[in-house]
Design an enzyme around this catalytic site. Structure first.
Site, PDB file in Angstrom:
ATOM      1  N   GLY A 306       0.593  -1.332  -0.355  1.00 41.69           N
ATOM      2  CA  GLY A 306      -0.005  -0.064  -0.376  1.00 41.69           C
ATOM      3  C   GLY A 306       0.787   1.186   0.139  1.00 41.69           C
ATOM      4  O   GLY A 306       1.536   0.806  -0.546  1.00 41.69           O
ATOM      5  N   GLU A 307       0.163   2.002   0.798  1.00 41.13           N
ATOM      6  CA  GLU A 307       1.015   3.648   1.028  1.00 41.13           C
ATOM      7  C   GLU A 307       1.559   4.551  -0.811  1.00 41.13           C
ATOM      8  O   GLU A 307       1.467   5.432  -0.864  1.00 41.13           O
ATOM      9  CB  GLU A 307       2.876   3.449   1.168  1.00 41.13           C
ATOM     10  CG  GLU A 307       2.793   2.809   2.419  1.00 41.13           C
ATOM     11  CD  GLU A 307       4.049   2.959   3.081  1.00 41.13           C
ATOM     12  OE1 GLU A 307       5.199   2.968   1.755  1.00 41.13           O
ATOM     13  OE2 GLU A 307       4.464   2.205   3.800  1.00 41.13           O
TER      14      GLU A 307
END
Lengths: 339, 339
Positions: A306-307
């Site tokens: 993610g991120e």
């Protein structure tokens, strides 16, 4: 999508010094982005900005993740300090990072130029026992995303990328994907950060219970987001809509973005034209969502962080697909013989 | 590969602010490049230089491609003028392009700072009726590649990428892959620039005849390159060896590079440790070769252009995998809680 611009891009491709079709899916991508921009060649999709939407999740009470809730806020500080993987990838590729607190439980302890404080609520309610959000809260979060996208484009962004942070946020993502695609909870619920069999079994059960409790109606996307979503999911849905409204490509990161993109597509089907699937997350729900959206991912390397990491990795590929239509010589101009 | 450096990179990954394993195959890549460099973190693989090795092919007499031979030289001029797709991709990603004439039939009409004139022979002989090269010519071409790699590293390159140009060069690539892997001609012979069924059938027949005529021995890699190879294939094999000898990663482009990499691996098995499969070419032989080498490609988008385009697209991903080991904060340093 503008058919004339797409036809012009398609015709242009045939004149460039390369065998027809030899750039595979990058040719289709360039043509589509011409259609999005309404002009061929479409503008180079730069500079790129990844917006990391952060939120917390009441469903963490059901022990769907071994990570403590405070990690969300700690990672926000890490993004702002430039120490996370998305920062490293952005540094490498030349993208910039902004962080949006749309739903973190703990007020941010730092301020920074690239932190957007737009907290709608300090974490969602537990979606397995009550709606995660009110309709008003879900709408407010969508509006945060729309506004962030519009502001970034106003300040010059030529490409938007989605990012997310939120301990527990693959649980609402799975519920959203099940709600919008009709897939079974067990087929879209993955191991997130890498949970064990017992936690995974519990997580599938939580998603099943939430779907049974709320019976979310995919024809009412705000209702779905409110019942089983998250604040960052809702904000990312808005971010996609905001980018699409400005005819700027939005690179989707992983499963959180894919679940949010389903909500965006349900709200405005044309928005799919602005979506670029950055990568295929290792989460099973990601592939289900991308198939439903009709999107093929650019990168497929087993990432599940993610991120915005997968979206940022894909950005040079997106830009390269567009740059071909700007820079490459034609057979005529280069004096190259055709077959 | 240095086991201590690999262990250090692996241990480092476990301390960084991300769930263990969440970067998928990029974690393995970072660990391997630490092993290649003998130090953790390994140096950032930059600047990157793509070397486009150009050559012509006597087998074009068998009508294996609809494109005329002069296109090879014309495309060399296009590379030097900056008008080809590889130039556009390199501009986008920040790589630089050098062109090596190792076997073009027509002497280059232009000189340029980034043209390396190292012509061994003005095109190969027709491999379907006689050996394409003498052993001496094949060896000389391998040495050209070794020298180019060494020179580029001496001048500061931290990452090498392979490129190729040669009308007809997927035919020797198919023959090389069949010879080194034992695969059947029909399973490794593709449509190159996009040939029709009739031409494809003829091309498979040409590869079959060449294999039957020369009975190349995979234990004698120079003999294989001489019998059924091309000058750019031999040079790329040397380029890989040269990069590996200097412990610099070499990103392989498509099927030409993959076939050359088989020759390099046969000459020096340890060289595989320096190879990074940039992408999976649409040519069937590419997948056969990569499987034989035990390499997983980073990008898989149906490209079949060559020139180094797939390798250049993959370079930011390679650099990002390494940058993680340089830039990302640890749980301790960032004050992020662990599960």
């Amino acid at each position: 999508l503008d058919a004339a611009a797409m036809a012009a891009a398609h015709a242009r491709h045939a004149t460039l010094t390369k065998p027809p079709g030899s750039l595979g899916s990058l040719e289709d991508l360039g043509v589509r982005l011409a259609g999005l921009a309404g002009v061929n060649p479409p503008p180079l999709p730069e500079p790129a900005v990844v917006a990391v939407f952060a939120g917390d999740h009441g469903v963490l009470d059901q022990r769907v993740s071994p990570w403590p809730q405070e990690v969300t806020g700690q990672m926000v500080a890490n993004f702002l300090a430039g120490g996370a993987v998305v920062n490293a990838f952005a540094r490498q590729t030349g993208a910039s990072v902004v962080v949006v607190d749309v739903g973190v439980a703990a007020p941010p302890v730092t301020s920074a130029e690239n932190l957007i404080e737009a907290n709608v609520r300090r974490g969602t309610r537990d979606l397995s026992v009550e709606p995660a959000l009110t309709r008003e809260e879900a709408t407010a979060a969508v509006e945060v995303g729309i506004r962030v996208a519009a502001d970034l484009v106003d300040r010059g962004a030529g490409c938007l990328a989605t990012g997310d942070m939120g301990i527990g946020n693959t649980t609402p993502a799975a519920a959203l994907i099940a709600a919008f695609t009709g897939a079974a909870a067990a087929d879209v619920t993955g191991r997130g950060t890498g949970i064990d069999d017992e936690t995974h079994g519990r997580k599938v059960g939580v998603v099943q219970r939430a779907l049974a409790l709320h019976r979310p109606d995919p024809g009412d996307p705000i209702g779905v987001l409110a019942a089983v979503g998250g604040l960052e999911h809702a904000a990312i849905a808005g971010f996609v809509l905001g980018g699409a409204a400005r005819r700027v490509p939005v690179i989707l990161d992983g499963v959180i973005a894919d679940s949010a993109a389903l909500a965006a597509a349900a709200l405005a089907p044309d928005a799919v034209g602005a979506m670029v699937a950055g990568h295929r997350s290792a989460e099973p729900g990601a592939s289900v969502a991308l198939r439903h959206l009709g999107l093929e991912p650019l990168v497929d390397l087993g990432l599940r962080l993610g991120e915005g990491t997968g979206a940022v990795l894909a950005w040079p590929i997106v830009a390269s697909a567009v740059r071909v239509l700007h820079d490459v010589a034609t057979f005529d101009s280069a004096g190259v013989a055709e077959k």
